[in-house]
Design an enzyme around this catalytic site. Sequence first.
Site, PDB file in Angstrom:
ATOM      1  N   HIS A  51       0.815  -1.207   0.000  1.00  0.00           N
ATOM      2  CA  HIS A  51       0.000   0.000   0.000  1.00  0.00           C
ATOM      3  C   HIS A  51       0.854   1.266   0.000  1.00  0.00           C
ATOM      4  CE1 HIS A  51      -3.817   2.069   0.560  1.00  0.00           C
ATOM      5  NE2 HIS A  51      -3.269   2.795   1.510  1.00  0.00           N
ATOM      6  N   TYR A  54       4.464   0.311  -3.100  1.00  0.00           N
ATOM      7  CA  TYR A  54       4.245  -0.089  -4.492  1.00  0.00           C
ATOM      8  C   TYR A  54       5.361  -1.013  -4.982  1.00  0.00           C
ATOM      9  CZ  TYR A  54       0.598   3.509  -4.935  1.00  0.00           C
ATOM     10  OH  TYR A  54      -0.537   4.258  -4.787  1.00  0.00           O
ATOM     11  N   GLU A  96      -8.004   7.530  -5.606  1.00  0.00           N
ATOM     12  CA  GLU A  96      -7.435   6.509  -4.723  1.00  0.00           C
ATOM     13  C   GLU A  96      -8.521   5.515  -4.326  1.00  0.00           C
ATOM     14  OE1 GLU A  96      -5.382   8.050  -1.335  1.00  0.00           O
ATOM     15  OE2 GLU A  96      -3.497   8.200  -2.446  1.00  0.00           O
ATOM     16  N   HIS A  98     -10.290   2.807  -1.455  1.00  0.00           N
ATOM     17  CA  HIS A  98     -10.505   2.464  -0.045  1.00  0.00           C
ATOM     18  C   HIS A  98     -11.303   1.168  -0.002  1.00  0.00           C
ATOM     19  CE1 HIS A  98     -10.131   4.716   3.981  1.00  0.00           C
ATOM     20  NE2 HIS A  98      -8.954   4.677   3.384  1.00  0.00           N
ATOM     21  N   ASN A  99     -10.744   0.146  -0.681  1.00  0.00           N
ATOM     22  CA  ASN A  99     -11.478  -1.090  -0.914  1.00  0.00           C
ATOM     23  C   ASN A  99     -11.598  -1.967   0.324  1.00  0.00           C
ATOM     24  OD1 ASN A  99     -11.474  -0.191  -3.574  1.00  0.00           O
ATOM     25  ND2 ASN A  99      -9.717  -1.447  -4.154  1.00  0.00           N
ATOM     26  N   ASP A 120      -5.499  15.130   0.105  1.00  0.00           N
ATOM     27  CA  ASP A 120      -4.396  15.136  -0.851  1.00  0.00           C
ATOM     28  C   ASP A 120      -4.436  16.381  -1.734  1.00  0.00           C
ATOM     29  OD1 ASP A 120      -3.091  12.834  -0.122  1.00  0.00           O
ATOM     30  OD2 ASP A 120      -4.164  11.545  -1.498  1.00  0.00           O
TER      31      ASP A 120
END
Length: 742
Positions: A51, A54, A96, A98-99, A120
């Site tokens: 996370h 990468y 982005e 937020h799964n 952000d």
Amino acid sequence: MTKTMYNPISTSDDAKELGLLPEEFEHIKQLLGRVPNFTELSIYSVMWSEHCSYKNSISWLKTLPRKGPHLLAEAGDENAGLVDIGDGLACAFKIESHNHPSAIEPYQGAATGVGGINRDIFTMGARPIAQLNSLRFGPIESEKTKWLVRGVVKGIGNYGNAFGIPTVGGEVFFDECYNTNPLVNAMSAGIVEVGKTVSAISTGVGNPVYIVGSATGKDGIHGAAFASKDISANSAEDLPSVQVGDPFTEKLLLEATLEVIATGAVVGMQDMGAAGIICSTSEMSAKGEHGMNIFLEKVPTRQANMQAWEILLSESQERMLIVVEKGKEKLVEAVFEKWDLNCAIIGEVTDSKRLNFFMNGELLADVPAESLVLGGGAPVYQREYSEPAYFAASKNFKIEQIEEPTNLQEIAHYLSGHPNLASKRWVYEQYDSMVGTVNMSTNAPSDAAIVNIKNTNRAIALTVDCNARYVQADPEQGTAIAVSEAARNITCSGGEPSAVTNCLNFGNPYNPHVYWQFVHAIKGMSKACEKFKTPVTGGNVSFYNQSSYDGPVFPTPTIGMLGILPDRNNRMTLDFKKAGDMIFLLGESVNDISSSEYLYSYHKVKNSPAPYFDLQEEYAVQEFVKALIKRKIVNSAHDVSDGGLFINLLESAIPRNLGFSIGTDFEIRKDAFLFGEAQSRIVVTVDEAHEEMFLELALDSELAVSCIGQVTEGEILVDDAPFGTVAEYKQTYNDALGAHLN
């Protein structure tokens, strides 16, 4: 201060428990020249998680096109992409995921996703003006899916509405592959004057380091690590990893942040998102090639007696880390006192390039900042990949396997009420789309959301797009289609495609078939972005969207695209304007039903190739549409995508209760003509006064252009056969989602 606390010494078992590979534990020992203590090991575990680092994707992400004429910041340079939109203004935008949090606590998971993506944007000094989201769930008939949808939509709505930023667009898709792992992708865009942005950097020895905003609590601890592993039967036990959001505090933080930037006292600033304090301190320090001494007992906390590692790793929301020019502390503190927000000095900048974390005088951790971060010492891997068997099998599908139907009216009604194609009104009516009075698309629908830039004649176009079924069928072709559709939506709305942010949702990268999907998706994205001159400004990779019982989700590389309208008066909408206007189809009609909703849902054929697509043809069609819109020759423009031509026409007919009468192409099967999803096609309407000029331009374009019919007062006819009225379809189309979810 006492001597460094190296006890308890961590072990390889500790490293494994925290998600570190054996070779990573050995590398940490080499970096430090000793065995790390448990606090230090915890720091590396979150910073080297997928996370944050990468590590399994960055080598391929670097192959994406990253340069463009309007870019003010390349991918990875800042918290969000930054594009020059003219008149001395820039747009900061990013998407982005937020799964994982949304899978186990949908309300807070989605709400904090919205909060994080907006931070952000305003951390850079830009004021957010628009939000979008891309949502994927399991079968809508499932009670679990209904619970997730209600929670996610309520979380997005409650947070965004209270924060005061309009939700202007998005997409919702249902498929059994998302049953365990819903996808919640949030996008935000903001405006800032060129040259007035703030960087996430730390410089200036002796400069104070502030934490501002909310107090730190125990929510969200190890959230980054939680997002870097598969969902399992035990994932509910990770509920403390889900953050808790407060949109009203975020609104105060937004105003305070923009005000404190205006004081000129800020050296650098970063949102405290994934991995909390450790992430912000390490990334800012590494970027500025400095270090920090941080005193954790000075951090304002919500709970008494929090442990040092809890403070360090908490992902409590609505917090920022700010480095301030020494001597200007009073300016900063006055701003946050005005807005009634915490503002505490927790450390100072050093020239050591190391991060030293103390608690009550005791040194708990001493680590080199650069060793923690992406682009520094964080590991980089290229995983093995191999083509899955289904890919070759999908090529065996032929349209002749499906008997040509005679019940076209029945199919049309079925598709108009399918949850993937029907109106998402049930969702978007829970969002405040008009707050801020910049959304130009609420009462005049267009393929992309059009957002007014106040005090200028400009507007921006925003869209999120991905048909994951196409990507599953052919990752390279499907992802190129996702980019092209995003560009097509902006083009049909009167905009010029400018730049891309992406949210790359895939299964476990250690699965060779999943990694093959990822690699080929990157290749397809590169190809299409280069063609449309839309560089990738950044985004998010979300791996591990899979479970042992459902397997991986469809590869879902969601494309968020920004377009520019130098003159907002050139915007174009998708709705038919009046009866009698001629309907023209731009682009080639093809005998193709591959991967269509019609084939997949109505005929239950789950494995077929991606639909027909030609990138050169796609580009040419879009260039032609731009010319038509600029010369004000067309009354509407709408791209043919999910559901095919019939759904396209229905979506254009419904807003003004008009209908259409069309003729099919005798060389193409009627089901393919009406319901196939071959790409690179756009429907435009032309009134009588402009018809001659349109035909001249069409002839010069050398594109496939055909007159397929005209707009009616409300009846729908295909080859003179009655298909009902728009009023009948409108009720089904508008109410389908609510019928399932209410």
